[in-house]
Design a protein around this motif. Structure first.
Motif: not given
Length: 223
Positions: A187, A192-194
């Protein structure tokens, strides 16, 4: 080898602290931490750093490194800081930055026609200084080496050490400092982070910060 770090008020301390910890271990390196007048500078962590010298007392850099931070907005409007970086860069072997420090290089005319990177929230502003953003944690274009946001400064330092003195030296220092990152979760980038985390951070901080940085850059171009 003279390694010069250029500091200013409201600098992000890890932009500086990570690279200096590694680069200072280079055999034969002399580290110079400088501010305009040699007095302490504030950091975004609410403590200060005392430089080793002023611009006037600083030797010619073989490596010049400019960290970032929210203070960049004021730094690019400070003729003494910009002129110092521009002058040092003329004879430096390596011209480098971490995070938004790239915009100080830009204000000094050092990004024109170059590939570069910066913190992910500000990459869209690089063309204002004539640079092309390259999506990488560390970007090298000739003797210009720019790093992304904050923690990428350590990766940058290792790559630069390998370029300067060979991979064996860089690997030895990496081992000595036990740099073996293994974050508890992915993340660290927008990729890659929500999505809700990215959106929330942009809304809360970075959309406004990027707008203010863009205004500061445009103003520097007018001046």
């Amino acid at each position: 080898m003279n390694i010069v770090f250029v500091l200013f008020d409201n600098v992000t301390q890890l932009d500086f602290a990570g690279p200096v910890q590694f680069l200072s271990r280079l055999p034969g390196a002399k580290t110079h931490v400088v501010s305009k007048d040699g007095t302490s500078v504030s950091t975004d962590c609410r403590f200060s750093i005392v430089p080793s010298s002023s611009f006037a007392d600083c030797p010619q850099a073989d490596i010049i490194c400019v960290p970032g931070g929210f203070g960049v907005r004021e730094a690019i409007a400070d003729a003494e800081i910009v002129d110092f970086v521009r002058t040092q860069a003329k004879a430096a072997q390596w011209i480098t930055s971490v995070c938004t420090g790239s915009f100080i290089l830009g204000a000094a005319g050092l990004l024109q026609g170059k590939r570069a990177t910066t913190h992910w929230a500000y990459t869209q502003l690089l063309p204002l200084y004539g640079a092309t953003h390259e999506a990488a944690r560390v970007v090298r274009d000739g003797n210009l080496v720019t790093a992304g946001g904050v923690t990428s400064g350590i990766d940058f330092a290792l790559e630069l050490m390998a370029l300067a003195q060979g991979e064996d030296v860089a690997r030895t220092i990496q081992l000595a400092l036990e740099y073996d990152p293994a974050p508890p979760f992915a993340g660290g980038t927008p990729a890659t982070a929500p999505a809700p985390v990215v959106t929330g951070l942009r809304d809360r901080l970075y959309d406004r910060a990027a707008e203010e940085m863009g205004d500061a850059i445009r103003q520097s171009l007018i001046v």
